[in-house]
Design a protein around this motif. Structure first.
Motif, PDB file in Angstrom:
ATOM      1  N   ARG A 129       0.811  -1.221   0.000  1.00 29.84           N
ATOM      2  CA  ARG A 129       0.000   0.000   0.000  1.00 29.84           C
ATOM      3  C   ARG A 129       0.844   1.272   0.000  1.00 29.84           C
ATOM      4  NH1 ARG A 129      -5.627  -0.463   1.373  1.00 29.84           N
ATOM      5  NH2 ARG A 129      -6.166  -2.636   1.070  1.00 29.84           N
ATOM      6  N   PHE A 130       2.158   1.118   0.082  1.00 29.11           N
ATOM      7  CA  PHE A 130       3.048   2.276   0.134  1.00 29.11           C
ATOM      8  C   PHE A 130       3.384   2.763  -1.272  1.00 29.11           C
ATOM      9  CE2 PHE A 130       7.253   4.231   0.144  1.00 29.11           C
ATOM     10  CZ  PHE A 130       7.073   5.205   1.108  1.00 29.11           C
ATOM     11  N   VAL A 131       3.352   4.080  -1.457  1.00 32.89           N
ATOM     12  CA  VAL A 131       3.739   4.692  -2.728  1.00 32.89           C
ATOM     13  C   VAL A 131       4.788   5.762  -2.410  1.00 32.89           C
ATOM     14  CG1 VAL A 131       2.949   5.954  -4.756  1.00 32.89           C
ATOM     15  CG2 VAL A 131       1.411   4.322  -3.646  1.00 32.89           C
ATOM     16  N   PRO A 132       5.975   5.687  -3.019  1.00 30.08           N
ATOM     17  CA  PRO A 132       6.995   6.707  -2.754  1.00 30.08           C
ATOM     18  C   PRO A 132       6.470   8.111  -3.083  1.00 30.08           C
ATOM     19  CG  PRO A 132       7.960   4.849  -3.919  1.00 30.08           C
ATOM     20  CD  PRO A 132       6.467   4.651  -3.939  1.00 30.08           C
ATOM     21  N   LEU A 133       6.874   9.067  -2.304  1.00 31.57           N
ATOM     22  CA  LEU A 133       6.401  10.438  -2.430  1.00 31.57           C
ATOM     23  C   LEU A 133       6.617  10.999  -3.829  1.00 31.57           C
ATOM     24  CD1 LEU A 133       5.116  12.858  -0.991  1.00 31.57           C
ATOM     25  CD2 LEU A 133       7.422  13.556  -0.317  1.00 31.57           C
ATOM     26  N   ARG A 134       7.750  10.739  -4.430  1.00 29.22           N
ATOM     27  CA  ARG A 134       8.021  11.274  -5.770  1.00 29.22           C
ATOM     28  C   ARG A 134       7.005  10.757  -6.778  1.00 29.22           C
ATOM     29  NH1 ARG A 134      11.166   7.185  -4.903  1.00 29.22           N
ATOM     30  NH2 ARG A 134      11.709   5.656  -6.496  1.00 29.22           N
ATOM     31  N   GLU A 135       6.533   9.516  -6.610  1.00 28.89           N
ATOM     32  CA  GLU A 135       5.516   8.967  -7.509  1.00 28.89           C
ATOM     33  C   GLU A 135       4.158   9.614  -7.272  1.00 28.89           C
ATOM     34  OE1 GLU A 135       5.401   4.680  -7.568  1.00 28.89           O
ATOM     35  OE2 GLU A 135       7.599   4.565  -7.610  1.00 28.89           O
ATOM     36  N   VAL A 136       3.827   9.866  -6.026  1.00 30.12           N
ATOM     37  CA  VAL A 136       2.556  10.527  -5.706  1.00 30.12           C
ATOM     38  C   VAL A 136       2.543  11.920  -6.304  1.00 30.12           C
ATOM     39  CG1 VAL A 136       1.063  11.396  -3.855  1.00 30.12           C
ATOM     40  CG2 VAL A 136       2.257   9.212  -3.566  1.00 30.12           C
ATOM     41  N   ARG A 137       3.602  12.665  -6.076  1.00 29.94           N
ATOM     42  CA  ARG A 137       3.656  14.048  -6.554  1.00 29.94           C
ATOM     43  C   ARG A 137       3.741  14.152  -8.071  1.00 29.94           C
ATOM     44  NH1 ARG A 137       7.416  16.824  -1.883  1.00 29.94           N
ATOM     45  NH2 ARG A 137       5.738  16.991  -0.334  1.00 29.94           N
ATOM     46  N   ALA A 138       4.116  13.084  -8.744  1.00 33.43           N
ATOM     47  CA  ALA A 138       4.187  13.092 -10.205  1.00 33.43           C
ATOM     48  C   ALA A 138       2.806  12.930 -10.850  1.00 33.43           C
ATOM     49  CB  ALA A 138       5.122  11.986 -10.692  1.00 33.43           C
ATOM     50  N   LEU A 139       1.827  12.523 -10.057  1.00 32.36           N
ATOM     51  CA  LEU A 139       0.477  12.319 -10.571  1.00 32.36           C
ATOM     52  C   LEU A 139      -0.275  13.642 -10.654  1.00 32.36           C
ATOM     53  CD1 LEU A 139      -0.477   9.210  -8.429  1.00 32.36           C
ATOM     54  CD2 LEU A 139       0.112   9.221 -10.858  1.00 32.36           C
ATOM     55  N   SER A 140      -1.146  13.736 -11.624  1.00 38.37           N
ATOM     56  CA  SER A 140      -2.023  14.903 -11.691  1.00 38.37           C
ATOM     57  C   SER A 140      -3.335  14.539 -10.998  1.00 38.37           C
ATOM     58  CB  SER A 140      -2.286  15.293 -13.144  1.00 38.37           C
ATOM     59  OG  SER A 140      -2.945  14.232 -13.809  1.00 38.37           O
ATOM     60  N   GLY A 141      -4.098  15.537 -10.665  1.00 38.73           N
ATOM     61  CA  GLY A 141      -5.402  15.294 -10.081  1.00 38.73           C
ATOM     62  C   GLY A 141      -5.433  15.515  -8.582  1.00 38.73           C
ATOM     63  N   TYR A 142      -6.423  14.921  -7.968  1.00 36.45           N
ATOM     64  CA  TYR A 142      -6.726  15.162  -6.560  1.00 36.45           C
ATOM     65  C   TYR A 142      -6.862  13.856  -5.807  1.00 36.45           C
ATOM     66  CZ  TYR A 142      -7.665  19.776  -8.335  1.00 36.45           C
ATOM     67  OH  TYR A 142      -7.528  20.990  -8.941  1.00 36.45           O
ATOM     68  N   THR A 143      -6.818  13.980  -4.499  1.00 35.32           N
ATOM     69  CA  THR A 143      -7.028  12.848  -3.619  1.00 35.32           C
ATOM     70  C   THR A 143      -7.705  13.346  -2.356  1.00 35.32           C
ATOM     71  OG1 THR A 143      -6.006  10.876  -2.685  1.00 35.32           O
ATOM     72  CG2 THR A 143      -4.803  12.959  -2.379  1.00 35.32           C
ATOM     73  N   ALA A 144      -8.061  12.424  -1.506  1.00 34.84           N
ATOM     74  CA  ALA A 144      -8.591  12.761  -0.182  1.00 34.84           C
ATOM     75  C   ALA A 144      -7.589  12.251   0.841  1.00 34.84           C
ATOM     76  CB  ALA A 144      -9.949  12.117   0.037  1.00 34.84           C
ATOM     77  N   GLN A 145      -6.994  13.178   1.584  1.00 36.31           N
ATOM     78  CA  GLN A 145      -6.094  12.789   2.666  1.00 36.31           C
ATOM     79  C   GLN A 145      -6.967  12.438   3.859  1.00 36.31           C
ATOM     80  OE1 GLN A 145      -2.656  15.277   3.584  1.00 36.31           O
ATOM     81  NE2 GLN A 145      -3.061  14.944   5.762  1.00 36.31           N
ATOM     82  N   LEU A 146      -6.774  11.237   4.377  1.00 33.12           N
ATOM     83  CA  LEU A 146      -7.651  10.751   5.438  1.00 33.12           C
ATOM     84  C   LEU A 146      -7.034  10.823   6.818  1.00 33.12           C
ATOM     85  CD1 LEU A 146      -9.130   7.669   3.576  1.00 33.12           C
ATOM     86  CD2 LEU A 146      -9.972  10.020   3.636  1.00 33.12           C
ATOM     87  N   VAL A 147      -5.752  10.557   6.917  1.00 34.49           N
ATOM     88  CA  VAL A 147      -5.077  10.590   8.215  1.00 34.49           C
ATOM     89  C   VAL A 147      -3.584  10.788   7.975  1.00 34.49           C
ATOM     90  CG1 VAL A 147      -4.675   8.106   8.427  1.00 34.49           C
ATOM     91  CG2 VAL A 147      -5.005   9.441  10.493  1.00 34.49           C
ATOM     92  N   ALA A 148      -2.909  11.352   8.937  1.00 31.01           N
ATOM     93  CA  ALA A 148      -1.460  11.537   8.851  1.00 31.01           C
ATOM     94  C   ALA A 148      -0.881  11.515  10.261  1.00 31.01           C
ATOM     95  CB  ALA A 148      -1.117  12.849   8.161  1.00 31.01           C
ATOM     96  N   GLY A 149       0.376  11.113  10.345  1.00 31.24           N
ATOM     97  CA  GLY A 149       1.027  11.085  11.643  1.00 31.24           C
ATOM     98  C   GLY A 149       2.510  10.817  11.513  1.00 31.24           C
ATOM     99  N   TYR A 150       3.213  11.000  12.608  1.00 31.89           N
ATOM    100  CA  TYR A 150       4.666  10.832  12.616  1.00 31.89           C
ATOM    101  C   TYR A 150       5.115   9.368  12.644  1.00 31.89           C
ATOM    102  CZ  TYR A 150       5.267  15.830  13.382  1.00 31.89           C
ATOM    103  OH  TYR A 150       5.272  17.197  13.236  1.00 31.89           O
ATOM    104  N   GLN A 151       4.204   8.448  12.935  1.00 28.01           N
ATOM    105  CA  GLN A 151       4.595   7.044  13.013  1.00 28.01           C
ATOM    106  C   GLN A 151       3.952   6.257  11.874  1.00 28.01           C
ATOM    107  OE1 GLN A 151       3.667   5.599  16.917  1.00 28.01           O
ATOM    108  NE2 GLN A 151       5.079   7.006  17.911  1.00 28.01           N
ATOM    109  N   GLU A 152       4.739   5.427  11.224  1.00 25.29           N
ATOM    110  CA  GLU A 152       4.229   4.622  10.124  1.00 25.29           C
ATOM    111  C   GLU A 152       3.094   3.719  10.596  1.00 25.29           C
ATOM    112  OE1 GLU A 152       5.909   2.017   6.367  1.00 25.29           O
ATOM    113  OE2 GLU A 152       7.213   2.372   8.081  1.00 25.29           O
ATOM    114  N   ASP A 153       3.152   3.294  11.835  1.00 24.47           N
ATOM    115  CA  ASP A 153       2.106   2.426  12.374  1.00 24.47           C
ATOM    116  C   ASP A 153       0.745   3.116  12.373  1.00 24.47           C
ATOM    117  OD1 ASP A 153       1.437  -0.157  13.481  1.00 24.47           O
ATOM    118  OD2 ASP A 153       0.989   0.953  15.327  1.00 24.47           O
TER     119      ASP A 153
END
Length: 93
Positions: A4-28
């Motif tokens: 389920r992990f996508v490197p940041l450079r690949e995410v930022r290379a995409l056009s369009g939009y997404t819905a950010q659902l949660v974020a945090g300092y721990q991968e868990d």
């Protein structure tokens, strides 16, 4: 959750939009959220930086239009909708 992990450079290379659902300092934090909703196959996460630390962001899919992202959020379980997902450009993650 490497599947389920996508490197940041690949995410930022995409056009369009997404819905950010949660974020945090721990991968868990990201992994726990994704495991909680196994029926949502479009959930992915990436790692960026915030305040000089790793910052893990869970997001839902890729949409051409903001309205399409909003419509997808409207279909999510109420437990996710109540957290007020953030519609944002993929290049800004």
């Amino acid at each position: 959750m490497p599947e389920r992990f996508v490197p940041l450079r690949e995410v930022r290379a995409l056009s369009g939009y997404t819905a950010q659902l949660v974020a945090g300092y721990q991968e868990d934090t990201a992994a726990t959220f994704i495991r909680r909703y196994p029926e949502l196959e479009g959930l992915r996460y990436t790692r960026s930086q915030r305040n000089g630390r790793d910052w893990f962001v869970v997001y839902l899919g890729r949409f051409e239009q903001k309205q399409a992202a909003r419509a997808a959020v409207a279909e999510l379980p109420s437990s996710i909708r109540s957290q007020q997902p953030w519609i944002r450009a993929l290049e800004d993650i």
